[in-house]
Design a protein around this motif. Structure first.
Motif, PDB file in Angstrom:
ATOM      1  N   GLY A 170       0.807  -1.218   0.000  1.00  0.00           N
ATOM      2  CA  GLY A 170       0.000   0.000   0.000  1.00  0.00           C
ATOM      3  C   GLY A 170       0.837   1.264   0.000  1.00  0.00           C
ATOM      4  N   ILE A 171       1.907   1.265   0.797  1.00  0.00           N
ATOM      5  CA  ILE A 171       2.770   2.435   0.878  1.00  0.00           C
ATOM      6  C   ILE A 171       3.514   2.657  -0.434  1.00  0.00           C
ATOM      7  CG2 ILE A 171       4.816   3.404   2.014  1.00  0.00           C
ATOM      8  CD1 ILE A 171       3.921   1.985   4.576  1.00  0.00           C
ATOM      9  N   VAL A 172       4.082   1.590  -0.979  1.00  0.00           N
ATOM     10  CA  VAL A 172       4.868   1.692  -2.215  1.00  0.00           C
ATOM     11  C   VAL A 172       3.988   2.127  -3.390  1.00  0.00           C
ATOM     12  CG1 VAL A 172       6.174   0.372  -3.926  1.00  0.00           C
ATOM     13  CG2 VAL A 172       6.632   0.054  -1.486  1.00  0.00           C
ATOM     14  N   SER A 173       2.822   1.508  -3.545  1.00  0.00           N
ATOM     15  CA  SER A 173       1.948   1.854  -4.671  1.00  0.00           C
ATOM     16  C   SER A 173       1.380   3.262  -4.532  1.00  0.00           C
ATOM     17  CB  SER A 173       0.821   0.832  -4.802  1.00  0.00           C
ATOM     18  OG  SER A 173       0.000   0.814  -3.647  1.00  0.00           O
ATOM     19  N   THR A 174       1.106   3.681  -3.306  1.00  0.00           N
ATOM     20  CA  THR A 174       0.616   5.046  -3.080  1.00  0.00           C
ATOM     21  C   THR A 174       1.684   6.067  -3.442  1.00  0.00           C
ATOM     22  OG1 THR A 174      -0.911   4.396  -1.314  1.00  0.00           O
ATOM     23  CG2 THR A 174      -0.191   6.685  -1.337  1.00  0.00           C
ATOM     24  N   ALA A 175       2.899   5.847  -2.956  1.00  0.00           N
ATOM     25  CA  ALA A 175       3.997   6.775  -3.235  1.00  0.00           C
ATOM     26  C   ALA A 175       4.278   6.850  -4.735  1.00  0.00           C
ATOM     27  CB  ALA A 175       5.254   6.346  -2.478  1.00  0.00           C
ATOM     28  N   ARG A 176       4.188   5.712  -5.430  1.00  0.00           N
ATOM     29  CA  ARG A 176       4.444   5.704  -6.868  1.00  0.00           C
ATOM     30  C   ARG A 176       3.375   6.506  -7.618  1.00  0.00           C
ATOM     31  NH1 ARG A 176       3.890   0.564  -8.091  1.00  0.00           N
ATOM     32  NH2 ARG A 176       6.078  -0.027  -7.930  1.00  0.00           N
ATOM     33  N   ALA A 177       2.117   6.226  -7.336  1.00  0.00           N
ATOM     34  CA  ALA A 177       1.036   6.915  -8.050  1.00  0.00           C
ATOM     35  C   ALA A 177       1.089   8.417  -7.823  1.00  0.00           C
ATOM     36  CB  ALA A 177      -0.318   6.358  -7.609  1.00  0.00           C
ATOM     37  N   LEU A 178       1.343   8.830  -6.596  1.00  0.00           N
ATOM     38  CA  LEU A 178       1.411  10.260  -6.282  1.00  0.00           C
ATOM     39  C   LEU A 178       2.622  10.911  -6.942  1.00  0.00           C
ATOM     40  CD1 LEU A 178       0.422  10.184  -2.503  1.00  0.00           C
ATOM     41  CD2 LEU A 178      -0.971  11.003  -4.409  1.00  0.00           C
ATOM     42  N   ALA A 179       3.756  10.204  -6.927  1.00  0.00           N
ATOM     43  CA  ALA A 179       4.968  10.739  -7.549  1.00  0.00           C
ATOM     44  C   ALA A 179       4.787  10.896  -9.052  1.00  0.00           C
ATOM     45  CB  ALA A 179       6.160   9.831  -7.248  1.00  0.00           C
ATOM     46  N   VAL A 180       4.162   9.914  -9.682  1.00  0.00           N
ATOM     47  CA  VAL A 180       3.928   9.967 -11.124  1.00  0.00           C
ATOM     48  C   VAL A 180       3.029  11.158 -11.466  1.00  0.00           C
ATOM     49  CG1 VAL A 180       2.766   8.794 -13.028  1.00  0.00           C
ATOM     50  CG2 VAL A 180       4.322   7.523 -11.554  1.00  0.00           C
ATOM     51  N   LEU A 192      12.161   8.733  -0.881  1.00  0.00           N
ATOM     52  CA  LEU A 192      12.472   9.960  -1.619  1.00  0.00           C
ATOM     53  C   LEU A 192      11.233  10.517  -2.309  1.00  0.00           C
ATOM     54  CD1 LEU A 192      15.983   9.173  -3.187  1.00  0.00           C
ATOM     55  CD2 LEU A 192      15.437  10.675  -1.254  1.00  0.00           C
ATOM     56  N   ARG A 193      10.363   9.652  -2.771  1.00  0.00           N
ATOM     57  CA  ARG A 193       9.115  10.115  -3.373  1.00  0.00           C
ATOM     58  C   ARG A 193       8.255  10.828  -2.327  1.00  0.00           C
ATOM     59  NH1 ARG A 193       7.971   4.719  -7.157  1.00  0.00           N
ATOM     60  NH2 ARG A 193       9.032   5.552  -9.012  1.00  0.00           N
ATOM     61  N   LEU A 194       8.163  10.253  -1.150  1.00  0.00           N
ATOM     62  CA  LEU A 194       7.359  10.863  -0.093  1.00  0.00           C
ATOM     63  C   LEU A 194       7.965  12.188   0.365  1.00  0.00           C
ATOM     64  CD1 LEU A 194       6.480   7.644   1.957  1.00  0.00           C
ATOM     65  CD2 LEU A 194       4.966   8.959   0.452  1.00  0.00           C
ATOM     66  N   ARG A 195       9.288  12.246   0.452  1.00  0.00           N
ATOM     67  CA  ARG A 195       9.934  13.511   0.825  1.00  0.00           C
ATOM     68  C   ARG A 195       9.720  14.568  -0.251  1.00  0.00           C
ATOM     69  NH1 ARG A 195      14.539   9.998   2.371  1.00  0.00           N
ATOM     70  NH2 ARG A 195      14.375   9.646   4.617  1.00  0.00           N
ATOM     71  N   GLY A 196       9.747  14.144  -1.512  1.00  0.00           N
ATOM     72  CA  GLY A 196       9.501  15.071  -2.606  1.00  0.00           C
ATOM     73  C   GLY A 196       8.096  15.644  -2.559  1.00  0.00           C
ATOM     74  N   ALA A 198       7.920  18.178   0.232  1.00  0.00           N
ATOM     75  CA  ALA A 198       8.575  19.439  -0.133  1.00  0.00           C
ATOM     76  C   ALA A 198       7.685  20.295  -1.035  1.00  0.00           C
ATOM     77  CB  ALA A 198       9.904  19.153  -0.833  1.00  0.00           C
ATOM     78  N   MET A 199       6.823  19.645  -1.811  1.00  0.00           N
ATOM     79  CA  MET A 199       5.906  20.372  -2.690  1.00  0.00           C
ATOM     80  C   MET A 199       4.638  20.822  -1.967  1.00  0.00           C
ATOM     81  SD  MET A 199       6.115  17.920  -6.073  1.00  0.00           S
ATOM     82  CE  MET A 199       4.862  18.874  -6.959  1.00  0.00           C
ATOM     83  N   LYS A 255      -4.717   8.453  -0.100  1.00  0.00           N
ATOM     84  CA  LYS A 255      -4.217   8.336  -1.473  1.00  0.00           C
ATOM     85  C   LYS A 255      -5.137   9.072  -2.443  1.00  0.00           C
ATOM     86  CE  LYS A 255      -4.504   4.134  -2.803  1.00  0.00           C
ATOM     87  NZ  LYS A 255      -4.169   2.694  -2.957  1.00  0.00           N
ATOM     88  N   ARG A 256      -6.415   8.846  -2.319  1.00  0.00           N
ATOM     89  CA  ARG A 256      -7.375   9.479  -3.231  1.00  0.00           C
ATOM     90  C   ARG A 256      -7.460  10.985  -2.992  1.00  0.00           C
ATOM     91  NH1 ARG A 256      -9.507   4.403  -1.999  1.00  0.00           N
ATOM     92  NH2 ARG A 256      -9.779   3.090  -3.838  1.00  0.00           N
ATOM     93  N   ASP A 257      -7.305  11.404  -1.742  1.00  0.00           N
ATOM     94  CA  ASP A 257      -7.353  12.829  -1.428  1.00  0.00           C
ATOM     95  C   ASP A 257      -6.154  13.560  -2.016  1.00  0.00           C
ATOM     96  OD1 ASP A 257      -8.138  15.269  -0.090  1.00  0.00           O
ATOM     97  OD2 ASP A 257      -6.558  14.855   1.361  1.00  0.00           O
ATOM     98  N   LEU A 258      -4.961  12.994  -1.836  1.00  0.00           N
ATOM     99  CA  LEU A 258      -3.735  13.658  -2.299  1.00  0.00           C
ATOM    100  C   LEU A 258      -3.560  13.588  -3.809  1.00  0.00           C
ATOM    101  CD1 LEU A 258      -1.095  12.613   0.393  1.00  0.00           C
ATOM    102  CD2 LEU A 258      -2.629  14.580   0.353  1.00  0.00           C
ATOM    103  N   LEU A 259      -4.153  12.601  -4.418  1.00  0.00           N
ATOM    104  CA  LEU A 259      -3.984  12.426  -5.848  1.00  0.00           C
ATOM    105  C   LEU A 259      -4.473  13.621  -6.639  1.00  0.00           C
ATOM    106  CD1 LEU A 259      -3.069  10.472  -8.052  1.00  0.00           C
ATOM    107  CD2 LEU A 259      -5.398   9.575  -8.100  1.00  0.00           C
ATOM    108  N   PHE A 260      -5.538  14.236  -6.187  1.00  0.00           N
ATOM    109  CA  PHE A 260      -6.137  15.331  -6.955  1.00  0.00           C
ATOM    110  C   PHE A 260      -5.906  16.681  -6.315  1.00  0.00           C
ATOM    111  CE2 PHE A 260      -8.543  11.462  -7.788  1.00  0.00           C
ATOM    112  CZ  PHE A 260      -8.333  11.375  -9.153  1.00  0.00           C
ATOM    113  N   ARG A 261      -4.889  16.751  -5.443  1.00  0.00           N
ATOM    114  CA  ARG A 261      -4.539  18.014  -4.825  1.00  0.00           C
ATOM    115  C   ARG A 261      -3.359  18.624  -5.575  1.00  0.00           C
ATOM    116  NH1 ARG A 261      -3.543  17.985   1.490  1.00  0.00           N
ATOM    117  NH2 ARG A 261      -5.736  17.375   1.360  1.00  0.00           N
ATOM    118  N   SER A 262      -3.532  19.831  -6.066  1.00  0.00           N
ATOM    119  CA  SER A 262      -2.457  20.486  -6.825  1.00  0.00           C
ATOM    120  C   SER A 262      -1.796  21.549  -5.983  1.00  0.00           C
ATOM    121  CB  SER A 262      -3.020  21.098  -8.091  1.00  0.00           C
ATOM    122  OG  SER A 262      -4.035  22.018  -7.790  1.00  0.00           O
TER     123      SER A 262
END
Length: 203
Positions: free
Chosen positions: A100-110, A121-125, A128-129, A196-203
């Motif tokens: 769950g953690i790995v797939s969430t971080a990947r989808a959000l990073a992409v 590093l994806r989560l830290r990135g 930072a944003m 995951k769903r909340d952060l996915l569509f947050r710009s």
């Protein structure tokens, strides 16, 4: 295998098609391009394709949504009263936590163009944003560290006893402190699907 060969131009076209006309059965193919590393030959070719994949997927929320949906919901490692959900006395930490953690971080990073390969590093990135709360992202990193630490210890012990290494941890083997840490880590990600769903569509 012709399906896995091609020039950089060929690969760009393949990835573009996968991302823009994505179907569930194609996601496994394109998923790997966001984690790939060069292991032989001219690494610049791999780097170009990796960068192109991120560029094509940036802000493509439809594709990111498919990535999230294809990963499925995370399995909870805790029962209603906080007890560990086990099978044969063991809890599968890949299914209950790491996946769950790995797939969430990947989808959000992409989606948010965080060009990193590792989950921390994806989560830290993302942090930072300003994508999501720092406490939520930090909790995911802490939970991953806990899962990996407990899992590695179990795998080493299993190997010493001639048992094939797996993703399942024997709960009774854990100390009181280890159980508390593991329960806390699982508790911290129990709302991972909603986050995951909340952060996915947050710009």
């Amino acid at each position: 295998n012709p399906a896995w060969r091609g020039s950089t131009a060929t690969w760009r076209d393949r990835i573009r098609q996968w991302i823009t006309v994505a179907k569930p059965e194609q996601l496994l193919s394109v998923d790997i391009f966001f984690d790939m590393r060069s292991v032989h030959g001219d690494g610049r070719l791999c780097l170009r394709i990796w960068q192109d994949a991120f560029d094509m997927a940036q802000n493509n929320y439809g594709f990111a949504k498919l990535l999230v949906e294809s990963a499925g919901n995370a399995d909870s490692g805790l029962g209603f009263f906080g007890q560990f959900r086990t099978e044969g006395g063991r809890i599968n930490l890949k299914n209950a936590g790491l996946f769950g953690i790995v797939s969430t971080a990947r989808a959000l990073a992409v989606c948010h163009h965080v060009m990193e390969r590792s989950t921390p590093l994806r989560l830290r990135g993302l942090r930072a944003m300003g994508i999501g709360g720092a406490s939520d992202l930090d909790a995911m990193m802490t939970a991953q560290d806990t899962f990996l630490s407990v899992l590695l210890t179990q795998q080493l012990e299993d190997i010493r006893h001639g048992v094939p290494a797996s993703n399942a941890v024997a709960v009774k083997r854990l100390s009181t402190d280890e159980r508390a840490r593991l329960r806390s880590a699982l508790e911290s990600i129990k709302h991972l699907d909603d986050l995951k769903r909340d952060l996915l569509f947050r710009s």
